[in-house]
Design an enzyme around this catalytic site. Structure first.
Site, PDB file in Angstrom:
ATOM      1  N   HIS A 296      79.147  18.357 110.247  1.00 50.86           N
ATOM      2  CA  HIS A 296      78.740  19.028 111.487  1.00 50.86           C
ATOM      3  C   HIS A 296      79.985  19.449 112.287  1.00 50.86           C
ATOM      4  O   HIS A 296      80.335  18.824 113.273  1.00 50.86           O
ATOM      5  CB  HIS A 296      77.855  18.079 112.293  1.00 50.86           C
ATOM      6  CG  HIS A 296      77.462  18.551 113.644  1.00 50.86           C
ATOM      7  ND1 HIS A 296      77.341  19.885 113.990  1.00 50.86           N
ATOM      8  CD2 HIS A 296      77.130  17.846 114.770  1.00 50.86           C
ATOM      9  CE1 HIS A 296      76.966  19.981 115.257  1.00 50.86           C
ATOM     10  NE2 HIS A 296      76.840  18.762 115.751  1.00 50.86           N
TER      11      HIS A 296
ATOM     12  N   CYS B  65      69.708  19.608 118.609  1.00 54.10           N
ATOM     13  CA  CYS B  65      69.963  19.053 119.927  1.00 54.10           C
ATOM     14  C   CYS B  65      71.356  19.477 120.360  1.00 54.10           C
ATOM     15  O   CYS B  65      72.183  19.863 119.538  1.00 54.10           O
ATOM     16  CB  CYS B  65      69.824  17.540 119.919  1.00 54.10           C
ATOM     17  SG  CYS B  65      70.946  16.676 118.782  1.00 54.10           S
TER      18      CYS B  65
ATOM     19  N   CYS C 128      76.826  21.933 120.274  1.00 60.00           N
ATOM     20  CA  CYS C 128      76.364  21.969 118.875  1.00 60.00           C
ATOM     21  C   CYS C 128      75.604  23.242 118.527  1.00 60.00           C
ATOM     22  O   CYS C 128      75.457  23.561 117.345  1.00 60.00           O
ATOM     23  CB  CYS C 128      75.476  20.765 118.584  1.00 60.00           C
ATOM     24  SG  CYS C 128      76.254  19.182 118.938  1.00 60.00           S
TER      25      CYS C 128
END
Length: 407
Positions: free
Chosen positions: A362, A392, A90
């Site tokens: 995302h 995170c 991510c």
């Protein structure tokens, strides 16, 4: 001392994976379009002078493979520009910004592209939110996977497996990590739902005043459709509607489609220069990179990755959380946003002020660069100075970057 400054940002709209507006576009084509849009904003720059192209991608295989960064450079006509595809899940395109920052600080270049892309619709053999395919696992982690399954079935409270001499589940599904954070830190379903509604409502308000028009570059899909808005944000979301949704990952769990991010397609890009090169070209930088940090923790509570990363980035900058005017925690899950924000001591009125990934989406590899553009945009709109980006990271990591607005 030479500073690393951002002179241009651009991102695509974010589409819903498999059924949304960008489902048929290749990731290399999408990344090239967005990088070109960022370069087009600085006509004073001869794009052949770009010294390296860093491209974040969380699953760099199949259509995302073959060192996609170099594929994209070639699509852009940058035959003499090298490219590197970077995977920190991510935080992949936060890492590419960090790499450009480090290179400029080290005196190893003046002009870089930091970008990211993820087209989940184009994945081959997508394992979904359930984690890795069994055949891909290192057998040393199979016992940990069985423990995760038992935890999901019983909804028991997470405890650190290292205390029992066991390995943590490196392959754990991200939704299970959010449930672990919720049970370990007492984050209720109600708080998660409330944050999901806040994200949607703030995004709706930002769209209505044209906030995202500054950062979104319209994309033409293979069938000729021009896409200029994110698929995800929903108008008029209420707490009552979100509270009616069923848990996704555990029978008696708290994580639902209303308090976590969807799966997405999208790309984002930054052009980063040394301040001396920007001055030489007569450019007015948007922001400078102040400090960065990457940290790690148990994969099973990876959602709390921002805590140590933010504290380290602030320490390196000689600042405190009170010095930040706005901050963005990537909203993989409301549980991890709340858990991280509470531990860091964030002011919720400064957090994700224009909505986050629950509403916007995302697309993993693109998120870091997207958040950077959104923070710069928010600082510009509010006439404020310092912004903090953090997220995170699957596998048990956290990243944070601090920016100072310059124009």
């Amino acid at each position: 001392m030479t500073e690393a400054v951002i002179v241009s940002t651009a991102r695509s709209p974010f589409g819903r994976a498999f059924k949304g507006s960008l489902k048929d576009i290749r990731p290399d084509d999408l990344a090239a379009d967005v990088i070109q849009a960022a370069l087009d904003k600085i006509p004073a720059l001869d794009k052949s002078l770009v010294e390296d192209l860093y491209l974040g991608c969380a699953e760099p295989s199949h259509r995302h493979g073959s060192n996609m960064a170099k594929v994209v450079a070639t699509l852009l006509g940058l035959d003499n520009t090298p490219g590197a595809t970077i995977n920190r899940f991510c935080a992949s395109s936060a890492q590419t910004t960090r790499m450009a920052f480090h290179a400029i600080k080290a005196g190893e270049g003046d002009i870089f592209v930091s970008a990211g892309v993820e087209c989940v619709s184009q994945y081959a053999g997508f394992a979904g939110a359930g984690g890795a395919n069994e055949d891909d696992m290192n057998p040393k982690f199979r016992a940990a996977r069985e423990r995760t399954k038992r935890t999901a079935e019983t909804n028991e409270k997470w405890h650190d497996p290292r205390e029992d001499g066991e390995l943590p589940d490196i392959y754990i599904a991200m939704g299970q990590t959010a449930e672990n954070v919720a049970t370990a830190y007492g984050i209720t379903r109600e708080r998660q739902d409330e944050w999901g509604v806040i994200s949607q409502n703030r995004a709706e308000a930002a769209i209505q005043r044209g906030f995202f028009d500054w950062e979104i570059a319209p994309i033409t899909t293979p069938d000729g459709t021009v896409v200029s808005k994110d698929d995800g944000p929903r108008a008029g979301v209420t707490l009552e509607a979100v509270q009616a949704l069923n848990p996704v990952f555990r029978e008696n769990g708290t994580v639902t489609a209303g308090n976590c991010c969807p799966l997405n397609d999208g790309a984002a890009a930054l052009v980063i220069m040394s301040d001396t090169k920007a001055k030489e070209l007569g450019l007015e930088p948007l922001a400078r990179v102040v400090s960065t940090a990457a940290t790690a923790l148990s994969p099973e509570i990876m959602g709390l990755g921002p805590v140590d990363a933010v504290n380290l980035a602030l320490k390196r900058a000689g600042m405190t959380i009170g010095d930040m005017d706005v901050y963005e925690i990537n909203e993989a899950f409301a549980a991890q946003v709340i858990g991280s924000a509470d531990q860091i001591g964030m002011d919720y009125d400064k957090l994700n002020v224009n909505g986050g990934a629950i509403a916007l989406g995302h697309p993993f590899g693109a998120t870091g660069a997207r958040i950077t553009g959104t923070i710069i945009n928010a600082l510009r709109e509010r006439d404020e100075q310092f912004g903090l980006e953090t997220m995170c990271v699957g596998g048990g990591q956290g990243m944070a970057v601090i920016f100072e607005r310059l124009s």
